[in-house]
Each structure stands twice: as structure tokens, then as C-alpha cells.
Design a protein around this motif. Structure first.
Motif, PDB file in Angstrom:
ATOM      1  N   THR A   1       4.041 -10.638 -14.278  1.00 46.49           N
ATOM      2  CA  THR A   1       2.581 -10.071 -13.908  1.00 46.49           C
ATOM      3  C   THR A   1       1.943 -10.817 -12.627  1.00 46.49           C
ATOM      4  N   VAL A   2       2.096 -12.017 -12.582  1.00 44.59           N
ATOM      5  CA  VAL A   2       1.578 -12.407 -11.230  1.00 44.59           C
ATOM      6  C   VAL A   2       2.296 -11.721 -10.098  1.00 44.59           C
ATOM      7  N   ALA A   3       3.481 -11.528 -10.151  1.00 47.59           N
ATOM      8  CA  ALA A   3       4.259 -10.893  -9.161  1.00 47.59           C
ATOM      9  C   ALA A   3       3.572  -9.434  -8.809  1.00 47.59           C
ATOM     10  N   LEU A   4       3.260  -8.841 -10.041  1.00 41.97           N
ATOM     11  CA  LEU A   4       2.567  -7.505  -9.949  1.00 41.97           C
ATOM     12  C   LEU A   4       1.479  -7.304  -9.162  1.00 41.97           C
ATOM     13  N   CYS A   5       0.640  -8.589  -9.295  1.00 41.60           N
ATOM     14  CA  CYS A   5      -0.798  -8.816  -8.427  1.00 41.60           C
ATOM     15  C   CYS A   5      -0.298  -8.530  -7.101  1.00 41.60           C
ATOM     16  N   ALA A   6       0.741  -9.279  -6.702  1.00 38.74           N
ATOM     17  CA  ALA A   6       1.109  -9.366  -5.272  1.00 38.74           C
ATOM     18  C   ALA A   6       1.392  -8.014  -4.595  1.00 38.74           C
ATOM     19  N   LEU A   7       2.376  -7.175  -5.498  1.00 43.88           N
ATOM     20  CA  LEU A   7       2.853  -5.862  -5.176  1.00 43.88           C
ATOM     21  C   LEU A   7       1.724  -4.955  -5.182  1.00 43.88           C
ATOM     22  N   GLY A   8       0.592  -5.105  -6.075  1.00 43.79           N
ATOM     23  CA  GLY A   8      -0.140  -4.045  -6.230  1.00 43.79           C
ATOM     24  C   GLY A   8      -1.217  -3.939  -5.148  1.00 43.79           C
ATOM     25  N   GLY A   9      -1.488  -5.331  -4.950  1.00 43.59           N
ATOM     26  CA  GLY A   9      -2.617  -5.465  -3.886  1.00 43.59           C
ATOM     27  C   GLY A   9      -1.908  -5.236  -2.435  1.00 43.59           C
ATOM     28  N   THR A  10      -0.621  -5.659  -2.321  1.00 44.60           N
ATOM     29  CA  THR A  10      -0.367  -5.187  -1.022  1.00 44.60           C
ATOM     30  C   THR A  10       0.149  -3.609  -0.659  1.00 44.60           C
ATOM     31  N   LEU A  11       0.523  -3.107  -1.857  1.00 44.38           N
ATOM     32  CA  LEU A  11       0.693  -1.435  -1.578  1.00 44.38           C
ATOM     33  C   LEU A  11      -0.822  -0.914  -1.484  1.00 44.38           C
ATOM     34  N   LEU A  12      -1.718  -1.404  -2.100  1.00 50.26           N
ATOM     35  CA  LEU A  12      -3.201  -0.773  -1.736  1.00 50.26           C
ATOM     36  C   LEU A  12      -3.674  -0.947  -0.493  1.00 50.26           C
ATOM     37  N   SER A  13      -3.386  -2.087  -0.024  1.00 44.33           N
ATOM     38  CA  SER A  13      -3.953  -2.651   1.306  1.00 44.33           C
ATOM     39  C   SER A  13      -2.953  -1.637   2.310  1.00 44.33           C
ATOM     40  N   LEU A  14      -1.727  -1.359   2.068  1.00 42.89           N
ATOM     41  CA  LEU A  14      -0.979  -0.546   3.101  1.00 42.89           C
ATOM     42  C   LEU A  14      -1.551   1.029   2.947  1.00 42.89           C
ATOM     43  N   VAL A  15      -2.050   1.412   1.757  1.00 40.30           N
ATOM     44  CA  VAL A  15      -2.339   2.773   1.786  1.00 40.30           C
ATOM     45  C   VAL A  15      -3.835   2.792   2.508  1.00 40.30           C
ATOM     46  N   GLU A  16      -4.792   1.849   2.309  1.00 45.05           N
ATOM     47  CA  GLU A  16      -5.929   1.748   2.769  1.00 45.05           C
ATOM     48  C   GLU A  16      -5.620   1.650   4.416  1.00 45.05           C
ATOM     49  N   LEU A  17      -4.480   1.011   4.857  1.00 50.94           N
ATOM     50  CA  LEU A  17      -4.409   0.940   6.311  1.00 50.94           C
ATOM     51  C   LEU A  17      -3.950   2.310   6.699  1.00 50.94           C
ATOM     52  N   ARG A  18      -3.162   3.098   6.058  1.00 46.65           N
ATOM     53  CA  ARG A  18      -2.643   4.338   6.544  1.00 46.65           C
ATOM     54  C   ARG A  18      -3.760   5.486   6.734  1.00 46.65           C
ATOM     55  N   PHE A  19      -4.839   5.287   5.873  1.00 40.16           N
ATOM     56  CA  PHE A  19      -6.024   6.137   6.251  1.00 40.16           C
ATOM     57  C   PHE A  19      -6.793   5.606   7.355  1.00 40.16           C
ATOM     58  N   ALA A  20      -7.112   4.464   7.164  1.00 38.70           N
ATOM     59  CA  ALA A  20      -8.084   3.760   7.990  1.00 38.70           C
ATOM     60  C   ALA A  20      -7.673   3.686   9.560  1.00 38.70           C
ATOM     61  N   ARG A  21      -6.276   3.493   9.719  1.00 38.19           N
ATOM     62  CA  ARG A  21      -5.571   3.573  11.130  1.00 38.19           C
ATOM     63  C   ARG A  21      -4.500   4.396  11.128  1.00 38.19           C
ATOM     64  N   PRO A  22      -4.744   5.877  11.065  1.00 41.04           N
ATOM     65  CA  PRO A  22      -3.757   6.822  11.169  1.00 41.04           C
ATOM     66  C   PRO A  22      -2.963   6.678  12.501  1.00 41.04           C
ATOM     67  N   ASP A  23      -3.361   6.052  13.675  1.00 37.26           N
ATOM     68  CA  ASP A  23      -2.663   5.740  14.699  1.00 37.26           C
ATOM     69  C   ASP A  23      -1.562   4.937  14.717  1.00 37.26           C
ATOM     70  N   LEU A  24      -1.763   4.008  13.722  1.00 37.91           N
ATOM     71  CA  LEU A  24      -0.527   3.112  13.765  1.00 37.91           C
ATOM     72  C   LEU A  24       0.858   3.628  13.246  1.00 37.91           C
ATOM     73  N   ASP A  25       2.134   3.051  13.558  1.00 34.13           N
ATOM     74  CA  ASP A  25       3.150   3.546  12.978  1.00 34.13           C
ATOM     75  C   ASP A  25       3.299   3.268  11.688  1.00 34.13           C
ATOM     76  N   GLY A  26       3.124   4.246  10.835  1.00 38.26           N
ATOM     77  CA  GLY A  26       3.018   3.828   9.373  1.00 38.26           C
ATOM     78  C   GLY A  26       4.292   3.337   8.648  1.00 38.26           C
ATOM     79  N   ASP A  27       5.563   3.975   9.387  1.00 34.42           N
ATOM     80  CA  ASP A  27       6.787   3.566   8.724  1.00 34.42           C
ATOM     81  C   ASP A  27       7.215   1.914   9.143  1.00 34.42           C
ATOM     82  N   GLU A  28       7.028   1.691  10.426  1.00 39.01           N
ATOM     83  CA  GLU A  28       7.134   0.147  10.885  1.00 39.01           C
ATOM     84  C   GLU A  28       6.302  -0.742   9.993  1.00 39.01           C
ATOM     85  N   ALA A  29       4.947  -0.325   9.772  1.00 45.34           N
ATOM     86  CA  ALA A  29       4.052  -1.103   9.131  1.00 45.34           C
ATOM     87  C   ALA A  29       4.485  -1.208   7.642  1.00 45.34           C
ATOM     88  N   ALA A  30       4.859  -0.193   7.067  1.00 42.16           N
ATOM     89  CA  ALA A  30       5.426  -0.381   5.822  1.00 42.16           C
ATOM     90  C   ALA A  30       6.855  -1.287   5.795  1.00 42.16           C
TER      91      ALA A  30
END
Length: 211
Positions: A152-181
Motif C-alpha cells: 500500500t505504501v509502495a502504491l503511494c509512490a507509484l501513483g504519485g509519480t505516475l500522476l506527476s508524469l501525466v502533469e508534466l506531459r501536459f504542462a511541458r509538451p516540449d519535453l521528450d515524453g518517452d525519455e522522461a517516462a
């Protein structure tokens, strides 16, 4: 949207179609603005159903918008199931999930906007996406692929990181999404106890072709 078998009875089919139309309208609103203050009349008009039909399916707007988020998360999980069905390594499943999510910001923008705006409140809910992530974590821990820790604690880390990645993709579409992921996936795998060299290699394996 996520789908299920249609009822065989014509009346029940129509009811199911109306419910799906309302959920689709709510998903569109969440994706566009995240604003849940739209009137029931406005939602019904967007769904192209009668105002009175709303209360045949939902007791409140809150219930409808929760159903819309759950529907989006289930569709997200189904996409993962289809693309990752042949992968057995839980570390590769985690890494591929991050990388596919980055790409889905382009291929499924409405779905990912809903996740971006409402996903945090569902990180620990019993929806299809959480269930799948928790399963992969438990398999990885049981097999020794991941360090023994509270899933459950590990799920916090995965979920939070995934949501941050999604936010990054929309906030910074100029970045290389594949490399960031890939970089984020590598960091998460190392956090889960995968050795550094292994984490780097796993996070950059070729992704399965679309089904």
C-alpha cells in the motif's frame, strides 16, 4: 470508454446507453475544465438525454462524476491489459506502464486529462487501475523482484509519480515524453529495490506493439 456486454432486453439496453451517455458527458467536462459545477440540465443536454433521465441513473452530480472517473480509470487499466498481456516480469510491467502513460497523453488526451485532474483521490480506491497496480506490486514482492515492503505504501509512490508524469506531459509538451517516462520508471524501479543496471535496462526495453 470502458465497455461491457450490452443487456439483451431492449429497455435495459436503452437504460445502459443513457447511463453511458451521461458518464461520457461527465468525462468530457472533467477533461475540459475539471469543473463539476455544471448544472444537471447542462450535463443532460451534452449527453443528449432528457433532464428527467438523470435521476433514473444517479442520485447526484457527485455520484455521476465519481462514476465518470472510475470509468476512465477502468479504460486506462484495460489499455494496459491489452498492451502488456505478454509481460511476466513485474518490474517490466511497472516500467512499461509509466512509458505507455506518457504516450497516452497524446493518443488518449481526454482520458489522461481526467486522470490528471481527478486521479489522486482514487490512488487507493478499489478501481480497476489500483487493483492492477497492487497486483503487480504484490507479485514483485512475493517473487523477490522488489524489496519486501508494504504494497500500500509502495502504491503511494507509484501513483504519485505516475500522476506527476501525466502533469508534466501536459504542462511541458516540449519535453521528450518517452525519455522522461523512462527516467522516472528507472527511478521507481530502483526505489522498489531493483539493482541500478537492471532498472536502467528494464526501463528501456522495447514496448509491445499495439493490439
Amino acid at each position: 470508454m470502458s465497455t461491457s456486454a450490452l443487456p439483451s432486453n431492449r429497455f435495459e439496453r436503452r437504460r445502459a446507453e443513457t447511463r453511458r451517455a451521461l458518464i461520457r458527458a461527465a468525462r468530457q467536462i472533467l477533461a475540459e475544465t475539471g469543473d463539476t459545477s455544471a448544472s444537471i440540465q447542462a450535463i443532460a443536454e451534452r449527453a443528449d438525454v432528457g433532464f428527467g433521465s438523470f435521476y433514473n441513473h444517479f442520485d447526484s452530480k457527485t455520484e455521476l462524476f465519481v462514476a465518470a472517473v472510475v470509468d476512465a480509470l477502468e479504460e486506462f487499466g484495460q489499455n494496459f491489459d491489452e498492451r502488456l498481456a505478454g509481460i511476466d516480469d513485474p518490474a517490466e510491467l511497472v516500467a512499461a506502464g509509466f512509458r505507455l502513460s506518457a504516450r497516452m497523453a497524446d493518443s488518449h488526451p481526454e482520458l489522461m486529462q481526467v486522470l490528471r485532474r481527478r486521479g489522486l483521490g482514487h490512488v487507493h480506491s478499489d478501481n480497476g487501475l489500483t487493483r492492477r497496480a497492487l497486483r503487480d506490486l504484490q507479485v514483485g514482492i512475493a517473487s523477490g523482484r522488489f524489496t519486501a515492503l508494504d504494497p500500500t505504501v509502495a502504491l503511494c509512490a507509484l501513483g504519485g509519480t505516475l500522476l506527476s508524469l501525466v502533469e508534466l506531459r501536459f504542462a511541458r509538451p516540449d519535453l521528450d515524453g518517452d525519455e522522461a517516462a523512462a527516467n522516472l520508471a528507472e527511478m521507481v524501479l530502483r526505489m522498489l529495490g531493483v539493482p541500478a543496471d537492471d532498472a536502467h535496462e528494464v526501463s528501456r526495453r522495447p514496448l509491445p506493439d499495439p493490439v
